[in-house]
Enzyme design. Structure first.
Site, PDB file in Angstrom:
ATOM      1  N   ASP A   1      34.711  44.907  35.363  1.00  0.00           N
ATOM      2  CA  ASP A   1      35.000  43.760  36.232  1.00  0.00           C
ATOM      3  C   ASP A   1      35.903  42.798  35.463  1.00  0.00           C
ATOM      4  O   ASP A   1      35.889  42.779  34.230  1.00  0.00           O
ATOM      5  CB  ASP A   1      33.716  43.056  36.664  1.00  0.00           C
ATOM      6  CG  ASP A   1      33.900  42.275  37.963  1.00  0.00           C
ATOM      7  OD1 ASP A   1      33.599  42.821  39.043  1.00  0.00           O
ATOM      8  OD2 ASP A   1      34.358  41.120  37.888  1.00  0.00           O
ATOM      9  N   SER A   2      36.663  42.004  36.211  1.00  0.00           N
ATOM     10  CA  SER A   2      37.567  41.043  35.564  1.00  0.00           C
ATOM     11  C   SER A   2      36.894  39.707  35.283  1.00  0.00           C
ATOM     12  O   SER A   2      37.470  38.852  34.613  1.00  0.00           O
ATOM     13  CB  SER A   2      38.803  40.813  36.447  1.00  0.00           C
ATOM     14  OG  SER A   2      38.416  40.272  37.701  1.00  0.00           O
TER      15      SER A   2
ATOM     16  N   ALA B   1      40.931  46.000  37.023  1.00  0.00           N
ATOM     17  CA  ALA B   1      40.562  47.360  37.435  1.00  0.00           C
ATOM     18  C   ALA B   1      41.780  48.260  37.599  1.00  0.00           C
ATOM     19  O   ALA B   1      41.749  49.438  37.193  1.00  0.00           O
ATOM     20  CB  ALA B   1      39.774  47.306  38.738  1.00  0.00           C
TER      21      ALA B   1
ATOM     22  N   CYS C   1      35.420  46.239  52.174  1.00  0.00           N
ATOM     23  CA  CYS C   1      34.768  45.173  52.938  1.00  0.00           C
ATOM     24  C   CYS C   1      35.762  44.375  53.771  1.00  0.00           C
ATOM     25  O   CYS C   1      35.431  43.287  54.261  1.00  0.00           O
ATOM     26  CB  CYS C   1      33.994  44.243  52.010  1.00  0.00           C
ATOM     27  SG  CYS C   1      35.012  43.407  50.779  1.00  0.00           S
TER      28      CYS C   1
END
Length: 409
Positions: A265-266, A292, A352
């Site tokens: 994750d960033s 990513a 999403c």
């Protein structure tokens, strides 16, 4: 945990009752057709007149001939000017809110299992436009997203019903400043509304997580993926990579099944919480702070191989005009992942973005598979957890896609 209460018949009148002696929004023929098709929104471009209708009020809705169509919540600033709440006249909106919160709680009693964290109220999915309530064990976290739900009496009704029915240790509000700005609501800080407890531990599918109302996105965690976490864990094996891992939910579920997991994750704060969650579950997971796209490009070029890869990126297409760019982004992610999966591997790929359909996502993965020269079998097509109800005639309530593939070769 729940309290049954008789339906308040004074909240709204019988279906045949009409009343245009109150503030009324008159809508166009196109807006009328939209409501008759079963949708509950009318856009500002289809409002002919809203004379005398106060911002955030309950207003009657009528067609151009003056025919009563129902009751709505009116926003003076949003492009969604009208959100229908009843086909009848609503005399007591606060009472209706309490009634529907109670219905939402009861609806979940037979649907939510193996967790003490779930969505209690899902806006239009529970016929309460602009209200989101999530439960994390003994803490409730809510968001108010419309003018109507922000009214003092309505806020009091929401808190009273939640307190009476669920008896939480505390209730907090997560504020999204840009939403309040769009709704022309006064600035408000996130924080506690009821009592003083700020953190707890909750569980999903036997995996435990820290929750702190002062941390995280939206109301705190991504509860809409709860059932998908368990599904992914059922297929996961070997060396696993969780990309866009946030606070580690997919990673922790896979680690619980014996996988050797790396999470990417960033966000350093998210990874710090993920590491605390790993300690809570006595799991050893490698966390990598990285972009990513850059990491997948480097790893695929250098020959890294995995048995399971999960892709759970944020929404790339927040508006329809971003769709083409978003699809290119999703394709790149899936292409890189497919190049790194061993034969017999599992790809779990999520989206999403409401504007990206399930068909769009399937096409993206198919294009990526062709370019990567991989053969895939589709194991499952999944969506959001059942505590995020999908209303058949309101497509905006259906937004999460989760596809599970087996890599044949």
């Amino acid at each position: 945990m729940t309290v049954d209460r008789p339906v308040n018949r004074k909240a709204h009148r019988e279906k045949g009752a009409t009343s245009l002696d109150r503030p009324t929004v008159v809508i166009s023929q196109r807006g009328t057709a939209r409501l008759k098709s079963g949708h509950v929104w009318v856009y500002r471009s289809d409002v002919i007149s809203a004379q005398g209708v106060a911002p955030g009020s309950v207003a009657a809705v009528a067609d151009e001939r003056g025919k009563f169509l129902g009751s709505s919540l009116y926003s003076s600033s949003s492009q969604i000017a009208v959100r229908m709440i009843s086909s009848s006249v609503v005399d007591d909106f606060s009472a209706l809110v309490r009634e529907r919160i109670g219905e939402a709680i009861r609806y979940r009693e037979s649907l939510v299992h193996h967790t003490d964290a779930y969505r209690v109220v899902f806006s239009e999915g529970d016929f309460l436009p602009g209200l989101i309530v999530d439960r994390y064990n003994d803490i409730l976290s809510l968001q108010i997203l419309t003018q109507a739900m922000d009214g003092e009496l309505v806020r009091a009704a929401i808190l009273d019903e939640l307190t009476e029915s669920l008896k939480p240790a505390s209730i907090a509000e997560r504020v999204e400043p840009h939403i309040r700005e769009l709704e022309q609501l006064p600035p408000r800080e996130s924080g506690l509304l009821i009592n003083e407890k700020t953190n707890t531990v909750f569980s999903m599918n036997g995996v435990r997580f820290h929750f702190d109302i002062r941390q995280g996105q939206k109301t705190g965690a991504f509860l809409d993926q709860r059932e998908n976490y368990a599904a992914a864990a059922n297929y996961a094996h070997g060396d696993a990579l969780d990309v866009f891992c946030y606070q580690g939910a997919f990673a922790l579920h896979m680690a619980a099944r014996g996988c050797q997991v790396t999470g990417v994750d960033s966000s350093r704060p998210a990874l710090e919480v993920a590491d605390k969650n790993a300690l809570l579950n006595r799991c050893e997971i490698e966390w990598i702070e990285a972009n990513a796209f850059d990491l997948l490009k480097d790893y695929s070029a250098s020959g890294h191989q995995y048995d399971t890869i999960v892709l759970d990126p944020p929404a790339f297409a927040k508006t329809r005009k971003n769709l083409d760019t978003a699809l290119r982004g999703y394709k790149e992610l899936n292409l890189r992942a497919l190049k790194m999966l061993r034969p017999g591997g599992i790809l779990v790929t999520c989206c999403c973005s409401y504007h990206v359909s399930e068909g769009n996502l399937l096409e993206v993965v198919a294009d990526a598979a062709r370019d990567a020269h991989r053969s895939l079998r589709l194991l499952e097509k999944r969506s959001q957890s059942k505590d995020h109800p999908m209303v058949l005639l309101v497509p905006e309530t259906v937004y999460l896609k989760c596809l599970v593939f087996h890599v044949n070769r």
